[in-house]
Design a protein around this motif. Structure first.
Motif, PDB file in Angstrom:
ATOM      1  N   GLN A  69      41.866  35.557  44.050  1.00  0.00           N
ATOM      2  CA  GLN A  69      41.904  36.766  44.873  1.00  0.00           C
ATOM      3  C   GLN A  69      42.337  37.999  44.085  1.00  0.00           C
ATOM      4  OE1 GLN A  69      41.238  37.323  48.217  1.00  0.00           O
ATOM      5  NE2 GLN A  69      40.545  35.231  48.522  1.00  0.00           N
ATOM      6  N   SER A  70      42.610  37.830  42.786  1.00  0.00           N
ATOM      7  CA  SER A  70      43.213  38.919  42.013  1.00  0.00           C
ATOM      8  C   SER A  70      42.304  40.137  41.895  1.00  0.00           C
ATOM      9  CB  SER A  70      43.601  38.412  40.628  1.00  0.00           C
ATOM     10  OG  SER A  70      42.448  37.981  39.933  1.00  0.00           O
ATOM     11  N   LEU A  71      41.052  39.946  41.583  1.00  0.00           N
ATOM     12  CA  LEU A  71      40.132  41.066  41.392  1.00  0.00           C
ATOM     13  C   LEU A  71      38.765  40.650  41.932  1.00  0.00           C
ATOM     14  CD1 LEU A  71      39.844  43.908  40.119  1.00  0.00           C
ATOM     15  CD2 LEU A  71      39.201  42.767  38.009  1.00  0.00           C
TER      16      LEU A  71
ATOM     17  N   PRO B  76      35.029  40.500  43.059  1.00  0.00           N
ATOM     18  CA  PRO B  76      34.632  39.102  42.957  1.00  0.00           C
ATOM     19  C   PRO B  76      34.799  38.527  41.554  1.00  0.00           C
ATOM     20  CG  PRO B  76      32.679  40.444  42.806  1.00  0.00           C
ATOM     21  CD  PRO B  76      33.850  41.390  42.974  1.00  0.00           C
ATOM     22  N   VAL B  77      35.342  39.320  40.629  1.00  0.00           N
ATOM     23  CA  VAL B  77      35.479  38.851  39.250  1.00  0.00           C
ATOM     24  C   VAL B  77      36.493  37.721  39.156  1.00  0.00           C
ATOM     25  CG1 VAL B  77      36.109  39.560  36.914  1.00  0.00           C
ATOM     26  CG2 VAL B  77      34.815  41.101  38.362  1.00  0.00           C
ATOM     27  N   GLY B  78      37.577  37.772  39.910  1.00  0.00           N
ATOM     28  CA  GLY B  78      38.610  36.746  39.858  1.00  0.00           C
ATOM     29  C   GLY B  78      38.081  35.377  40.253  1.00  0.00           C
ATOM     30  N   VAL B  79      37.323  35.316  41.338  1.00  0.00           N
ATOM     31  CA  VAL B  79      36.776  34.035  41.775  1.00  0.00           C
ATOM     32  C   VAL B  79      35.698  33.555  40.802  1.00  0.00           C
ATOM     33  CG1 VAL B  79      34.992  34.913  43.342  1.00  0.00           C
ATOM     34  CG2 VAL B  79      36.041  32.708  43.787  1.00  0.00           C
ATOM     35  N   ALA B  80      34.942  34.470  40.216  1.00  0.00           N
ATOM     36  CA  ALA B  80      33.917  34.073  39.242  1.00  0.00           C
ATOM     37  C   ALA B  80      34.564  33.466  38.003  1.00  0.00           C
ATOM     38  CB  ALA B  80      33.049  35.268  38.868  1.00  0.00           C
ATOM     39  N   ILE B  81      35.605  34.088  37.501  1.00  0.00           N
ATOM     40  CA  ILE B  81      36.296  33.556  36.318  1.00  0.00           C
ATOM     41  C   ILE B  81      36.934  32.206  36.634  1.00  0.00           C
ATOM     42  CG2 ILE B  81      38.243  33.936  34.763  1.00  0.00           C
ATOM     43  CD1 ILE B  81      37.534  36.925  34.846  1.00  0.00           C
ATOM     44  N   ALA B  82      37.546  32.075  37.805  1.00  0.00           N
ATOM     45  CA  ALA B  82      38.176  30.811  38.187  1.00  0.00           C
ATOM     46  C   ALA B  82      37.135  29.697  38.317  1.00  0.00           C
ATOM     47  CB  ALA B  82      38.940  30.986  39.494  1.00  0.00           C
TER      48      ALA B  82
ATOM     49  N   THR C 134      44.361  26.539  59.238  1.00  0.00           N
ATOM     50  CA  THR C 134      43.046  26.678  59.865  1.00  0.00           C
ATOM     51  C   THR C 134      42.463  28.068  59.673  1.00  0.00           C
ATOM     52  OG1 THR C 134      43.720  25.087  61.535  1.00  0.00           O
ATOM     53  CG2 THR C 134      41.779  26.408  62.008  1.00  0.00           C
ATOM     54  N   GLY C 135      43.252  29.081  59.855  1.00  0.00           N
ATOM     55  CA  GLY C 135      42.769  30.448  59.716  1.00  0.00           C
ATOM     56  C   GLY C 135      42.921  30.995  58.319  1.00  0.00           C
ATOM     57  N   GLY C 136      43.148  30.128  57.369  1.00  0.00           N
ATOM     58  CA  GLY C 136      43.382  30.573  56.012  1.00  0.00           C
ATOM     59  C   GLY C 136      44.882  30.598  55.741  1.00  0.00           C
ATOM     60  N   SER C 137      45.234  30.674  54.487  1.00  0.00           N
ATOM     61  CA  SER C 137      46.636  30.729  54.121  1.00  0.00           C
ATOM     62  C   SER C 137      46.882  31.993  53.310  1.00  0.00           C
ATOM     63  CB  SER C 137      47.019  29.486  53.308  1.00  0.00           C
ATOM     64  OG  SER C 137      46.396  29.527  52.045  1.00  0.00           O
ATOM     65  N   VAL C 138      48.084  32.150  52.846  1.00  0.00           N
ATOM     66  CA  VAL C 138      48.400  33.316  52.029  1.00  0.00           C
ATOM     67  C   VAL C 138      47.681  33.230  50.685  1.00  0.00           C
ATOM     68  CG1 VAL C 138      50.284  34.534  50.878  1.00  0.00           C
ATOM     69  CG2 VAL C 138      50.629  33.577  53.149  1.00  0.00           C
ATOM     70  N   LEU C 139      47.566  32.028  50.156  1.00  0.00           N
ATOM     71  CA  LEU C 139      46.921  31.854  48.851  1.00  0.00           C
ATOM     72  C   LEU C 139      45.403  31.832  48.937  1.00  0.00           C
ATOM     73  CD1 LEU C 139      49.283  29.173  47.323  1.00  0.00           C
ATOM     74  CD2 LEU C 139      49.218  31.617  46.847  1.00  0.00           C
TER      75      LEU C 139
ATOM     76  N   GLY D  66      37.722  33.539  49.514  1.00  0.00           N
ATOM     77  CA  GLY D  66      38.407  32.261  49.708  1.00  0.00           C
ATOM     78  C   GLY D  66      37.433  31.122  49.950  1.00  0.00           C
ATOM     79  N   TYR D  67      36.427  31.370  50.786  1.00  0.00           N
ATOM     80  CA  TYR D  67      35.414  30.348  51.040  1.00  0.00           C
ATOM     81  C   TYR D  67      34.593  30.065  49.781  1.00  0.00           C
ATOM     82  CZ  TYR D  67      36.422  30.769  56.018  1.00  0.00           C
ATOM     83  OH  TYR D  67      37.042  30.768  57.238  1.00  0.00           O
ATOM     84  N   THR D  68      34.299  31.098  49.015  1.00  0.00           N
ATOM     85  CA  THR D  68      33.549  30.909  47.766  1.00  0.00           C
ATOM     86  C   THR D  68      34.337  30.023  46.813  1.00  0.00           C
ATOM     87  OG1 THR D  68      32.508  33.066  48.023  1.00  0.00           O
ATOM     88  CG2 THR D  68      32.470  32.090  45.819  1.00  0.00           C
ATOM     89  N   TRP D  69      35.642  30.217  46.737  1.00  0.00           N
ATOM     90  CA  TRP D  69      36.487  29.405  45.868  1.00  0.00           C
ATOM     91  C   TRP D  69      36.455  27.939  46.291  1.00  0.00           C
ATOM     92  CZ3 TRP D  69      38.405  28.235  41.540  1.00  0.00           C
ATOM     93  CH2 TRP D  69      39.550  27.458  41.384  1.00  0.00           C
ATOM     94  N   LEU D  70      36.644  27.671  47.560  1.00  0.00           N
ATOM     95  CA  LEU D  70      36.700  26.287  48.025  1.00  0.00           C
ATOM     96  C   LEU D  70      35.335  25.600  47.963  1.00  0.00           C
ATOM     97  CD1 LEU D  70      39.139  26.650  51.040  1.00  0.00           C
ATOM     98  CD2 LEU D  70      39.624  25.756  48.759  1.00  0.00           C
TER      99      LEU D  70
END
Length: 145
Positions: free
Chosen positions: A39-41, A43-49, A88-93, A100-104
């Motif tokens: 979530q840092s930056l 969509p770059v953060g999720v792409a790098i992760a 269920t509704g998401g978390s802080v992380l 968030g959905y893209t990450w999971l």
């Protein structure tokens, strides 16, 4: 007792268990780092992760020659990311937003593709002919001219 052999299939059962545990731990560390950083930056953060986790899983799949190390690494990354996103509704992380959905879903898709990819074995090639004549293996059966 322990040999440094990159061929996973030739390792003893104890060595294979140790490798699987290390791959699970490495995947868990990458899943933890990626969960905090995705979530840092946007969509770059999720792409790098996702690229980092993907390179790890694909590298394990290519190194081992079997699916066990890659499955352990994918399980570690997926379990940590899934456990940190338990609400269920998401978390802080891992909030319930597109990043968030893209990450999971991305971890799951990468793991599926890396583990479902077939292992292609190359057919053994006969020795090549040289300028002096046929290959040595073929010359053994022939009489000399």
């Amino acid at each position: 007792m322990f040999s440094i052999d990159p061929d996973y299939a030739r390792m003893s059962a104890l060595e294979r268990t140790g490798v699987a545990a290390l791959c699970l731990g490495g995947g868990a560390v990458l899943g933890l780092i990626g969960t905090f950083a995705h979530q840092s930056l946007p969509p770059v953060g999720v792409a790098i992760a996702l690229i980092t986790v993907g390179l790890y899983i694909v590298g394990l799949r290519a190194w081992g020659g079997v699916r066990t190390p890659a499955a352990a690494g994918a399980l570690g990354a997926g379990l940590v990311a899934g456990l940190l996103a338990t609400a269920t509704g998401g978390s802080v992380l891992v909030p319930a937003n597109p990043v968030g959905y893209t990450w999971l879903i991305g971890i799951t898709a990468i793991a599926f593709l890396a583990l479902a990819w077939p292992h292609i074995q190359r057919a053994p090639r006969p020795p090549a002919d040289t300028m002096e004549g046929p290959a040595l293996a073929q010359q053994e059966d022939r009489p000399l001219p």
